[in-house]
Design a protein around this motif. Sequence first.
Motif, PDB file in Angstrom:
ATOM      1  N   ILE A 142      43.893  37.534  38.215  1.00 11.76           N
ATOM      2  CA  ILE A 142      42.801  37.592  37.239  1.00 11.76           C
ATOM      3  C   ILE A 142      41.440  36.774  37.921  1.00 11.76           C
ATOM      4  O   ILE A 142      40.607  36.940  37.806  1.00 11.76           O
ATOM      5  N   PRO A 143      42.028  35.269  38.321  1.00 13.53           N
ATOM      6  CA  PRO A 143      40.877  34.600  38.510  1.00 13.53           C
ATOM      7  C   PRO A 143      39.926  35.119  39.562  1.00 13.53           C
ATOM      8  O   PRO A 143      38.820  35.037  39.666  1.00 13.53           O
ATOM      9  N   PRO A 144      40.811  35.514  40.786  1.00 16.09           N
ATOM     10  CA  PRO A 144      39.956  35.966  42.126  1.00 16.09           C
ATOM     11  C   PRO A 144      39.008  37.357  41.750  1.00 16.09           C
ATOM     12  O   PRO A 144      37.949  37.564  41.807  1.00 16.09           O
ATOM     13  N   LEU A 145      39.801  38.185  40.694  1.00 15.22           N
ATOM     14  CA  LEU A 145      38.937  39.382  40.263  1.00 15.22           C
ATOM     15  C   LEU A 145      38.019  38.993  39.298  1.00 15.22           C
ATOM     16  O   LEU A 145      37.208  39.751  39.016  1.00 15.22           O
ATOM     17  N   ALA A 146      38.022  37.807  38.752  1.00 13.17           N
ATOM     18  CA  ALA A 146      36.895  37.653  37.735  1.00 13.17           C
ATOM     19  C   ALA A 146      35.645  37.008  38.318  1.00 13.17           C
ATOM     20  O   ALA A 146      34.690  36.560  37.541  1.00 13.17           O
ATOM     21  N   ALA A 147      35.941  36.682  39.402  1.00 11.00           N
ATOM     22  CA  ALA A 147      34.984  35.898  40.231  1.00 11.00           C
ATOM     23  C   ALA A 147      33.792  36.726  40.825  1.00 11.00           C
ATOM     24  O   ALA A 147      34.103  37.723  41.313  1.00 11.00           O
ATOM     25  N   LEU A 197      34.440  47.260  42.097  1.00  7.73           N
ATOM     26  CA  LEU A 197      35.859  47.550  42.587  1.00  7.73           C
ATOM     27  C   LEU A 197      36.548  46.441  41.617  1.00  7.73           C
ATOM     28  O   LEU A 197      37.724  46.867  41.247  1.00  7.73           O
ATOM     29  N   ARG A 198      36.192  45.067  41.422  1.00 11.32           N
ATOM     30  CA  ARG A 198      36.983  44.414  40.525  1.00 11.32           C
ATOM     31  C   ARG A 198      36.813  44.818  39.337  1.00 11.32           C
ATOM     32  O   ARG A 198      38.047  44.616  38.468  1.00 11.32           O
ATOM     33  N   ALA A 236      43.175  39.779  31.483  1.00 13.10           N
ATOM     34  CA  ALA A 236      42.668  40.646  32.245  1.00 13.10           C
ATOM     35  C   ALA A 236      41.317  41.628  31.733  1.00 13.10           C
ATOM     36  O   ALA A 236      40.360  41.656  32.384  1.00 13.10           O
ATOM     37  N   ALA A 237      41.632  41.988  30.390  1.00 14.68           N
ATOM     38  CA  ALA A 237      40.679  42.962  29.809  1.00 14.68           C
ATOM     39  C   ALA A 237      39.395  42.075  29.264  1.00 14.68           C
ATOM     40  O   ALA A 237      37.940  42.526  29.881  1.00 14.68           O
ATOM     41  N   LEU A 238      39.696  40.947  29.119  1.00 13.95           N
ATOM     42  CA  LEU A 238      38.451  39.999  28.817  1.00 13.95           C
ATOM     43  C   LEU A 238      37.515  39.879  29.815  1.00 13.95           C
ATOM     44  O   LEU A 238      36.325  39.663  29.843  1.00 13.95           O
TER      45      LEU A 238
END
Length: 236
Positions: free
Chosen positions: A119-124, A145-146, A169-171
């Motif tokens: 979640i953290p890398p995909l949220a950045a 992509l993210r 993850a959804a948020l």
Amino acid sequence: MRISLLGGFQLEDEDATLILPAGSQRLLAFLALQGRLVQRQSVAGTLWPVSTEPQASSSLRSALTRLQGSARRSVAATARELALSDDVSVDLWDAQAMARRLLNPTRSSGFGEPGAEAIPPLAADLLPDWYDEWALVEAEDWRQLRLHALEALADRLTAHERFGDATAAALAAVRAEPLRESPRAALIRVHIAEGNPTEALREYSRYGELLALELGVEPTERLRALVGQLWPVTPR
């Protein structure tokens, strides 16, 4: 040596952060995004597009020269081409590989399935506050992509009844693009699976109000159908 592009630029060597001038940061970021050998002329023309060819070449030489100390090892240079050194890792490359594993779960891989740690890398965001055209194009590619990967991760975690992580993850996807419907649908599915219909309906209503305010439209029939089973009357 590691280059970070997610959340902002950073170059680290053995856990020490190396301070670089702006031109050198842009050079390393560009090479990291290319991930291959690039002609010096192409690098100079892309990074300094409004300069004349001699001026751009001079700026490139200056950016290379100002990579001092251990930072100089980050670039492999020939007379005509530049690339990152083989011993340099990039956080974006790892995050992209993780996202693609989430979107292609049946593909054979030696890695385990990504979980909440993704979640953290995909949220950045990629290089936030950088406005070079080449950076903006790559940032949009990463954003798409993210977002897809976060939605897939939310659904996967929901299927494993890890509802707290699925909600996170959804948020993260909702925060990245508040008007996008598919992250809202992923979040609503989490609430429904967890047995929280009021949370699902509240999220649907909140999204509907946002769409009406920002775009003057309603949620799609697909999203209405998702919550229709929770409402005594089909929501409008």
